[in-house]
Design a protein around this motif. Structure first.
Motif, short mmCIF file in Angstrom:
data_model
loop_
_atom_site.label_atom_id
_atom_site.label_comp_id
_atom_site.label_asym_id
_atom_site.label_seq_id
_atom_site.Cartn_x
_atom_site.Cartn_y
_atom_site.Cartn_z
N ASN A 78 -26.86 -7.06 0.98
CA ASN A 78 -25.63 -6.32 0.74
C ASN A 78 -25.61 -5.72 -0.66
OD1 ASN A 78 -23.05 -5.33 1.50
ND2 ASN A 78 -22.05 -7.01 0.43
N LEU A 79 -26.13 -6.47 -1.64
CA LEU A 79 -26.22 -5.91 -2.99
C LEU A 79 -27.15 -4.69 -3.01
CD1 LEU A 79 -26.48 -9.16 -5.17
CD2 LEU A 79 -24.73 -7.40 -5.40
N LEU A 80 -28.31 -4.82 -2.36
CA LEU A 80 -29.30 -3.74 -2.40
C LEU A 80 -28.84 -2.51 -1.63
CD1 LEU A 80 -32.60 -5.80 -1.87
CD2 LEU A 80 -31.82 -4.75 -3.99
N LYS A 81 -28.20 -2.72 -0.47
CA LYS A 81 -27.87 -1.61 0.42
C LYS A 81 -26.51 -1.00 0.15
CE LYS A 81 -28.69 -2.40 4.81
NZ LYS A 81 -28.80 -3.09 6.12
N ASN A 82 -25.55 -1.80 -0.33
CA ASN A 82 -24.17 -1.33 -0.37
C ASN A 82 -23.53 -1.38 -1.76
OD1 ASN A 82 -24.07 -0.93 2.54
ND2 ASN A 82 -23.99 -3.15 2.72
N VAL A 83 -23.44 -2.57 -2.34
CA VAL A 83 -22.65 -2.74 -3.56
C VAL A 83 -23.23 -1.94 -4.73
CG1 VAL A 83 -21.78 -4.38 -5.25
CG2 VAL A 83 -21.79 -4.99 -2.83
N VAL A 84 -24.52 -2.19 -5.05
CA VAL A 84 -25.11 -1.51 -6.21
C VAL A 84 -25.18 0.00 -5.99
CG1 VAL A 84 -27.13 -1.34 -7.69
CG2 VAL A 84 -26.34 -3.58 -6.91
N PRO A 85 -25.62 0.50 -4.81
CA PRO A 85 -25.59 1.96 -4.61
C PRO A 85 -24.19 2.56 -4.77
CG PRO A 85 -27.01 0.95 -2.98
CD PRO A 85 -26.33 -0.17 -3.70
N ALA A 86 -23.13 1.83 -4.37
CA ALA A 86 -21.77 2.33 -4.54
C ALA A 86 -21.40 2.41 -6.02
CB ALA A 86 -20.78 1.45 -3.78
N ILE A 87 -21.80 1.41 -6.79
CA ILE A 87 -21.55 1.45 -8.24
C ILE A 87 -22.27 2.65 -8.87
CG2 ILE A 87 -22.03 0.26 -10.42
CD1 ILE A 87 -21.60 -2.39 -8.89
N ILE A 88 -23.53 2.84 -8.47
CA ILE A 88 -24.30 3.96 -9.02
C ILE A 88 -23.70 5.30 -8.59
CG2 ILE A 88 -26.55 5.11 -8.88
CD1 ILE A 88 -27.83 2.32 -8.80
N GLU A 89 -23.20 5.37 -7.36
CA GLU A 89 -22.53 6.59 -6.91
C GLU A 89 -21.34 6.91 -7.81
OE1 GLU A 89 -19.77 8.14 -3.18
OE2 GLU A 89 -21.05 6.38 -2.91
N GLY A 90 -20.58 5.86 -8.16
CA GLY A 90 -19.45 6.05 -9.07
C GLY A 90 -19.90 6.52 -10.44
N TRP A 91 -20.99 5.96 -10.95
CA TRP A 91 -21.52 6.41 -12.24
C TRP A 91 -21.89 7.89 -12.19
CZ3 TRP A 91 -25.35 1.86 -13.62
CH2 TRP A 91 -24.61 0.73 -13.99
N ARG A 93 -20.72 10.21 -10.26
CA ARG A 93 -19.51 11.03 -10.21
C ARG A 93 -18.90 11.21 -11.60
NH1 ARG A 93 -15.92 8.41 -5.33
NH2 ARG A 93 -17.34 8.78 -3.58
N LYS A 94 -19.06 10.17 -12.44
CA LYS A 94 -18.43 10.17 -13.75
C LYS A 94 -19.37 10.66 -14.85
CE LYS A 94 -15.73 6.33 -12.01
NZ LYS A 94 -14.55 7.12 -11.62
N GLY A 95 -20.51 11.24 -14.45
CA GLY A 95 -21.34 11.93 -15.42
C GLY A 95 -22.62 11.26 -15.84
N TRP A 96 -22.84 10.01 -15.42
CA TRP A 96 -24.10 9.36 -15.77
C TRP A 96 -25.21 9.89 -14.87
CZ3 TRP A 96 -23.94 3.46 -17.24
CH2 TRP A 96 -23.27 3.32 -18.45
N ILE A 97 -26.38 10.06 -15.45
CA ILE A 97 -27.53 10.62 -14.74
C ILE A 97 -28.68 9.63 -14.80
CG2 ILE A 97 -29.18 12.53 -14.65
CD1 ILE A 97 -27.04 14.23 -16.12
N GLU A 98 -29.29 9.39 -13.64
CA GLU A 98 -30.42 8.46 -13.60
C GLU A 98 -31.56 9.01 -14.45
OE1 GLU A 98 -33.10 5.88 -10.40
OE2 GLU A 98 -31.69 7.41 -9.67
N HIS A 101 -29.08 8.08 -18.44
CA HIS A 101 -28.10 7.05 -18.79
C HIS A 101 -28.46 5.67 -18.21
CE1 HIS A 101 -25.76 10.85 -19.11
NE2 HIS A 101 -25.30 10.26 -20.19
N TYR A 102 -29.26 5.65 -17.17
CA TYR A 102 -29.64 4.36 -16.57
C TYR A 102 -30.93 4.53 -15.77
CZ TYR A 102 -27.97 6.26 -12.13
OH TYR A 102 -27.81 7.02 -11.01
N VAL A 103 -31.63 3.42 -15.58
CA VAL A 103 -32.78 3.37 -14.67
C VAL A 103 -32.64 2.12 -13.81
CG1 VAL A 103 -34.36 4.66 -16.15
CG2 VAL A 103 -34.21 2.17 -16.39
#
Length: 570
Positions: A78-91, A93-98, A101-103
């Motif tokens: 669930n972390l790999l498929k849903n929770v973490v991807p949703a957090i990254i999706e939010g990032w 949207r708010k301007g962070w770029i893989e 800003h993060y890897v």
């Protein structure tokens, strides 16, 4: 706007291009207050992960760089498929770029700041340009949180996180106080969820108790100061644009004083809030709620959307002796998940199960009807260990057999002892032999090629197992009344629907054809809409019934009883 940014006349261009975002009143006050501990119980469609959780994590990174942050979930998949991807999706949207800003799942590039201590590995982690390091911790892999210290804990879908497991994580909130204690986020926690339905197994309502930890007067002061600080910031920006140096200096001085006061109020602050999906009604619109009510039904709509406490159903549980001692939680080999990257469609197979013995036969209990249910187990010494439940909402036995063959593809001892419903025998007379049909699809692929599996039909010619008999026998087995009967253990995460089915099963007392009062299992739940059958109906519990109520074990029980009033075994 960057945190703690001082407004200067020579940087006016920063404010010439303002990004406009929609936000609810609740999101605005949580962003303004920035409490140390945040507990939110919100209805569906409110953006718990992509909005509330993701932006708060960004703020933590800005204010507490170089820190370790734990992302907590109920299962690793669930972390790999849903929770973490949703957090990254939010990032995103708010301007962070893989890459900027993060890897994810890799060491950070050289231009990133580094965490306060060097990580041992980067698989299933996130590194940010602020030097923060995110590690994944799941309830089904207890070792995932071992050995590390964290400066903040965060988790979504908190209703699936068991309290005693979470409590064991709190000692991991530690670290270099000289480096991080200046931030009120230090040693804080952030948890979001929709309303927990404690009628359902595997859902926990400990988050509701966090309301008692909120000091209401402190939060009122914090909100008041945060609003005043925000108002002063807006005035500072306007003064800077008008080049009013005197007013700007006055407002900047006021901002410094308010910022100090706000920081003091944030320390040891806890904000708990419960809101329905109507908090986001301007975006969701009324049609969302109409559709949700029709799809979920009134009971689930009340909890999932309106955030109301569930109504406790009348009646008694059918499986009276079933409790946590029959459930094990450590059934997954965490290291096996390293074959996946964050965001992959991670799947679990039998080779990932710690307690599945590949060179021993498997046992299957199955129930047929409007939903086909299958529980897969192994007899290991004096323990019957239920490893997996599988179900199909269609009446096509080949579908559920395909799922079994995929999950257990690498099992070495390809022998199955198959226990099934009496109706599977009865259907022989009307042209559909469910049991033999499933045997055929388990032993051969659609093109006729052998799968390598051998299926032994163990319930041929077995008579009806009355529900009173099941009630008495399973209670004796679960209470471990007779050492000749096996102990029962069920995988908490691979058999979530089975455990739910057992916990929602109710007993009813009514008279049989002879006028004698007997205990029956309430089967009315099997008339629910198909999509609700796995969790809310008795179907999967019936599959377990046929696995356990096999003739040899029933005879042991019968022989041990001095008086036995149930139907004779055939």
């Amino acid at each position: 706007m960057m945190k703690n940014q001082t407004v200067r006349i020579d940087s006016l261009s920063v404010y010439d291009d303002v990004e406009v975002r929609y936000s609810t009143w609740l999101k605005m006050i949580t962003d303004l207050m920035e409490p140390q501990n945040l507990f939110l119980v919100l209805g569906r469609g409110t953006g718990k992960t992509t909005d509330y959780l993701s932006e708060r994590l960004m703020n933590i990174c800005y204010e507490m760089p170089h820190s370790y942050i734990a992302l907590v979930g109920n299962t690793y998949t669930n972390l790999l498929k849903n929770v973490v991807p949703a957090i990254i999706e939010g990032w995103n949207r708010k301007g962070w770029i893989e890459g900027i800003h993060y890897v994810v799942d890799q060491p950070p590039p050289d231009h990133f700041k580094k965490p306060y201590k060097t990580p041992y590995e980067y698989k299933h982690t996130i590194s940010t340009f602020t030097g923060n390091f995110f590690n994944y911790i799941s309830m089904d892999t207890p070792s995932s949180g071992a050995g590390n210290s964290y400066q903040h804990l965060a988790g979504d879908e908190t209703k699936y996180l068991e309290k005693n497991r979470i409590d064991r994580l709190f000692p991991a909130l530690r670290g270099d106080a000289t480096m991080f204690a200046k931030s009120p986020y230090y040693l804080g926690v952030t948890f979001t969820t929709d309303y927990p339905n404690i009628i359902m197994p595997g859902e926990y309502d400990w988050i509701l108790d966090k309301e008692k930890e909120m000091k209401l007067q402190q939060i009122k002061y914090l909100l008041q100061i945060s609003l005043e600080l925000n108002k002063t910031l807006a005035g500072t920006i306007r003064a800077a644009k008008k080049r009013n140096k005197k007013l700007l200096a006055t407002l900047q001085n006021k901002m410094k004083k308010l910022s100090v006061l706000k920081t003091r109020l944030r320390i040891n602050s806890t904000f708990f809030y419960k809101a329905s999906s109507f908090v986001n009604v301007n975006i969701l619109r009324l049609d969302y709620f109409k559709t949700a009510l029709a799809a979920l039904g009134e009971i689930e709509f009340n909890t999932a959307v309106l955030s109301q406490a569930p109504m406790v159903e009348a009646g008694q549980r059918f499986y009276l002796a079933f409790d946590n001692r029959h459930i094990y939680e450590d059934g997954i080999i965490r290291e096996n998940y390293y074959r996946y990257r964050t965001g992959d469609d991670a799947e679990t197979f039998s080779t990932d199960l710690k307690y599945c013995i590949p060179d021993k036969p498997l046992e299957i209990g199955a129930d047929f009807g409007n939903m086909i249910s299958m529980v897969v187990a192994q007899l290991q010494g004096n323990t019957i260990r239920v490893l997996k439940n599988i179900f199909s909402l269609s009446q096509k036995t080949e579908k559920i057999c395909e799922r079994f063959l995929k999950f257990f593809a690498h099992h070495k001892k390809k022998v199955i002892d198959f226990y099934f419903d009496r109706s599977a025998n009865a259907y022989q007379d009307v042209g559909r032999d469910w049991a033999n049909e499933m045997k055929k699809f388990l032993e051969a692929w659609p093109d006729g090629t052998p799968t390598g599996w051998t299926v032994n039909l163990m319930s041929r010619n077995q008579g009806n197992i009355e529900q009173q008999l099941e009630f008495n026998f399973v209670k004796a087995l679960m209470n471990e009344n007779y050492r000749e009967l096996p102990n029962l253990l069920i995988d908490k995460y691979q058999c979530r629907q089975l455990i739910s089915s057992m916990n929602v099963a109710k007993q009813i007392v009514k008279k049989n054809a002879k006028g004698i009062s007997r205990i029956y299992k309430d089967k009315s739940s099997e008339k629910l809409p198909k999509e609700k059958l796995p969790m809310y109906s008795t179907n999967l519990s019936d599959a377990l019934k046929y696995l356990l109520c096999r003739r040899p074990w029933l005879r042991i029980y019968q022989n041990k009883k001095s008086t036995f009033s149930d139907t004779e075994l055939t």
